[in-house]
Motif scaffolding. Sequence first.
Motif, PDB file in Angstrom:
ATOM      1  N   ILE A 168       0.897  -1.064  -0.027  1.00 20.70           N
ATOM      2  CA  ILE A 168      -0.005   0.096   0.086  1.00 20.70           C
ATOM      3  C   ILE A 168       0.804   1.244   0.160  1.00 20.70           C
ATOM      4  N   LEU A 169       2.007   1.116   0.736  1.00 13.66           N
ATOM      5  CA  LEU A 169       2.876   2.445   0.772  1.00 13.66           C
ATOM      6  C   LEU A 169       3.409   2.589  -0.465  1.00 13.66           C
ATOM      7  N   LEU A 170       3.842   1.694  -1.170  1.00 17.27           N
ATOM      8  CA  LEU A 170       4.544   1.739  -2.578  1.00 17.27           C
ATOM      9  C   LEU A 170       3.430   1.967  -3.856  1.00 17.27           C
ATOM     10  N   SER A 171       2.127   1.647  -3.595  1.00 13.48           N
ATOM     11  CA  SER A 171       1.263   1.868  -4.716  1.00 13.48           C
ATOM     12  C   SER A 171      -0.338   1.985  -3.998  1.00 13.48           C
ATOM     13  N   PRO A 172      -0.601   3.187  -3.373  1.00 10.49           N
ATOM     14  CA  PRO A 172      -1.588   3.509  -2.572  1.00 10.49           C
ATOM     15  C   PRO A 172      -3.017   3.403  -3.262  1.00 10.49           C
ATOM     16  N   TRP A 173      -2.782   3.808  -4.759  1.00 11.53           N
ATOM     17  CA  TRP A 173      -3.839   4.048  -5.356  1.00 11.53           C
ATOM     18  C   TRP A 173      -4.291   2.611  -6.179  1.00 11.53           C
ATOM     19  N   SER A 174      -3.679   1.595  -6.016  1.00 10.92           N
ATOM     20  CA  SER A 174      -3.781   0.342  -6.901  1.00 10.92           C
ATOM     21  C   SER A 174      -4.979  -0.108  -6.226  1.00 10.92           C
ATOM     22  N   THR A 175      -5.743  -1.080  -6.847  1.00 15.12           N
ATOM     23  CA  THR A 175      -7.087  -1.861  -6.569  1.00 15.12           C
ATOM     24  C   THR A 175      -7.061  -3.023  -5.930  1.00 15.12           C
ATOM     25  N   LEU A 176      -7.652  -3.194  -4.766  1.00 15.59           N
ATOM     26  CA  LEU A 176      -7.792  -4.269  -4.049  1.00 15.59           C
ATOM     27  C   LEU A 176      -9.122  -4.853  -4.114  1.00 15.59           C
ATOM     28  N   LEU A 177      -9.153  -6.089  -4.413  1.00 19.14           N
ATOM     29  CA  LEU A 177     -10.637  -6.789  -4.185  1.00 19.14           C
ATOM     30  C   LEU A 177     -11.189  -7.231  -2.998  1.00 19.14           C
ATOM     31  N   VAL A 178     -11.795  -6.669  -2.293  1.00 21.07           N
ATOM     32  CA  VAL A 178     -12.305  -6.875  -0.978  1.00 21.07           C
ATOM     33  C   VAL A 178     -13.693  -7.690  -0.911  1.00 21.07           C
TER      34      VAL A 178
ATOM     35  N   LEU B 123     -11.532  -1.789  -4.483  1.00 20.09           N
ATOM     36  CA  LEU B 123     -11.609  -0.513  -3.436  1.00 20.09           C
ATOM     37  C   LEU B 123      -9.913  -0.213  -3.505  1.00 20.09           C
ATOM     38  N   PRO B 124      -9.776   1.201  -3.392  1.00 25.57           N
ATOM     39  CA  PRO B 124      -8.718   1.739  -3.660  1.00 25.57           C
ATOM     40  C   PRO B 124      -7.593   1.115  -2.475  1.00 25.57           C
ATOM     41  N   ALA B 125      -6.288   0.923  -2.510  1.00 26.61           N
ATOM     42  CA  ALA B 125      -5.537   0.214  -1.432  1.00 26.61           C
ATOM     43  C   ALA B 125      -5.494   1.019  -0.230  1.00 26.61           C
ATOM     44  N   ILE B 126      -5.266   2.456  -0.429  1.00 25.83           N
ATOM     45  CA  ILE B 126      -5.100   3.385   0.813  1.00 25.83           C
ATOM     46  C   ILE B 126      -6.325   3.280   1.352  1.00 25.83           C
ATOM     47  N   ILE B 127      -7.568   3.206   0.828  1.00 21.44           N
ATOM     48  CA  ILE B 127      -8.939   3.161   1.380  1.00 21.44           C
ATOM     49  C   ILE B 127      -9.165   2.021   2.263  1.00 21.44           C
ATOM     50  N   TYR B 128      -8.922   0.833   1.518  1.00 19.97           N
ATOM     51  CA  TYR B 128      -8.769  -0.272   2.466  1.00 19.97           C
ATOM     52  C   TYR B 128      -7.843  -0.228   3.632  1.00 19.97           C
ATOM     53  N   GLY B 129      -6.470   0.393   3.783  1.00 20.41           N
ATOM     54  CA  GLY B 129      -5.543   0.507   4.461  1.00 20.41           C
ATOM     55  C   GLY B 129      -6.329   1.257   5.765  1.00 20.41           C
ATOM     56  N   VAL B 130      -6.860   2.353   5.415  1.00 20.47           N
ATOM     57  CA  VAL B 130      -7.507   3.167   6.520  1.00 20.47           C
ATOM     58  C   VAL B 130      -8.693   2.262   7.222  1.00 20.47           C
ATOM     59  N   LEU B 131      -9.434   1.955   6.550  1.00 21.28           N
ATOM     60  CA  LEU B 131     -10.450   1.084   7.263  1.00 21.28           C
ATOM     61  C   LEU B 131      -9.998  -0.081   8.050  1.00 21.28           C
ATOM     62  N   PHE B 132      -8.853  -0.913   7.663  1.00 20.36           N
ATOM     63  CA  PHE B 132      -8.327  -1.961   7.948  1.00 20.36           C
ATOM     64  C   PHE B 132      -7.866  -1.830   9.508  1.00 20.36           C
ATOM     65  N   LEU B 133      -6.933  -0.447   9.429  1.00 20.60           N
ATOM     66  CA  LEU B 133      -6.357   0.202  10.546  1.00 20.60           C
ATOM     67  C   LEU B 133      -7.598   0.329  11.759  1.00 20.60           C
ATOM     68  N   ALA B 134      -8.438   1.286  11.159  1.00 23.91           N
ATOM     69  CA  ALA B 134      -9.562   1.604  12.141  1.00 23.91           C
ATOM     70  C   ALA B 134     -10.415   0.402  12.681  1.00 23.91           C
ATOM     71  N   TYR B 135     -10.691  -0.802  11.824  1.00 26.75           N
ATOM     72  CA  TYR B 135     -11.549  -2.066  12.346  1.00 26.75           C
ATOM     73  C   TYR B 135     -10.436  -2.684  13.346  1.00 26.75           C
ATOM     74  N   SER B 136      -9.265  -2.685  13.251  1.00 31.12           N
ATOM     75  CA  SER B 136      -8.298  -3.432  14.187  1.00 31.12           C
ATOM     76  C   SER B 136      -8.387  -2.555  15.287  1.00 31.12           C
ATOM     77  N   VAL B 137      -8.240  -1.286  15.485  1.00 31.82           N
ATOM     78  CA  VAL B 137      -8.221  -0.774  16.688  1.00 31.82           C
ATOM     79  C   VAL B 137      -9.607  -1.068  17.574  1.00 31.82           C
ATOM     80  N   TYR B 138     -10.790  -0.884  16.797  1.00 31.39           N
ATOM     81  CA  TYR B 138     -12.069  -0.952  17.222  1.00 31.39           C
ATOM     82  C   TYR B 138     -12.200  -2.445  17.953  1.00 31.39           C
TER      83      TYR B 138
END
Length: 201
Positions: free
Chosen positions: A127-137, A142-157
């Motif tokens: 994600i750091l190297l290619s934040p706008w690449s597309t991930l299939l969730v 989903l853009p990788a950077i959006i997935y990353g933010v959601l993943f971190l928030a979900y993990s904390v919650y």
Amino acid sequence: MTITLAIIIITSLISVTSFNRPEQIDKLSFWPYYVRERKQYYRFVTSGFVHADYMHLFFNMLTLWFFGRTIESAFVIIFGGKLHFVLLYLLGLILPDISTYFKYKDTYGYRAIGASGAVSAILFSAILLSPWSTLLVFFIPLPAIIYGVLFLAYSVYMSRRGGDGINHDAHFWGAVLGLVYPLIFKPELGKLFLNQLLSIF
């Protein structure tokens, strides 16, 4: 053979041969109480090579397959070899469990298994190297950077809520490691990351 494939093969063999063998899982799992009482520090590493079931193993290894090869190749270009890829994966097994150790070192019944911390580290380096690449969730692009933010928030919650038997702390700190590790050795990657983020505007 790539290092990624070697890790997948070794992890799969150890995991599959440990299914339905609780005594084997007990020997390899991350058991904070035994780490403290018996100084069994090897558990920080061995716990990443056993999984609870085929589904747990499949999702971790599938993610590693897709992103491990990319990061392995990218690190050869960025760092001039594969040593940093190996170090990132090993640190991803060890460092994310440190917070878990201090949280559960007095709890005899707590154990954790799985390579999720290391896999999260690999994923977030991607994600750091290619934040706008597309991930299939779950088949949703989903853009990788959006997935990353959601993943971190979900993990904390989920870490705060608890109760589901999943080590969300390892997911979170593995992800942080994946973001920070490349920047420590190549700080200029931070500028590249920001430029890519802003390129959409």
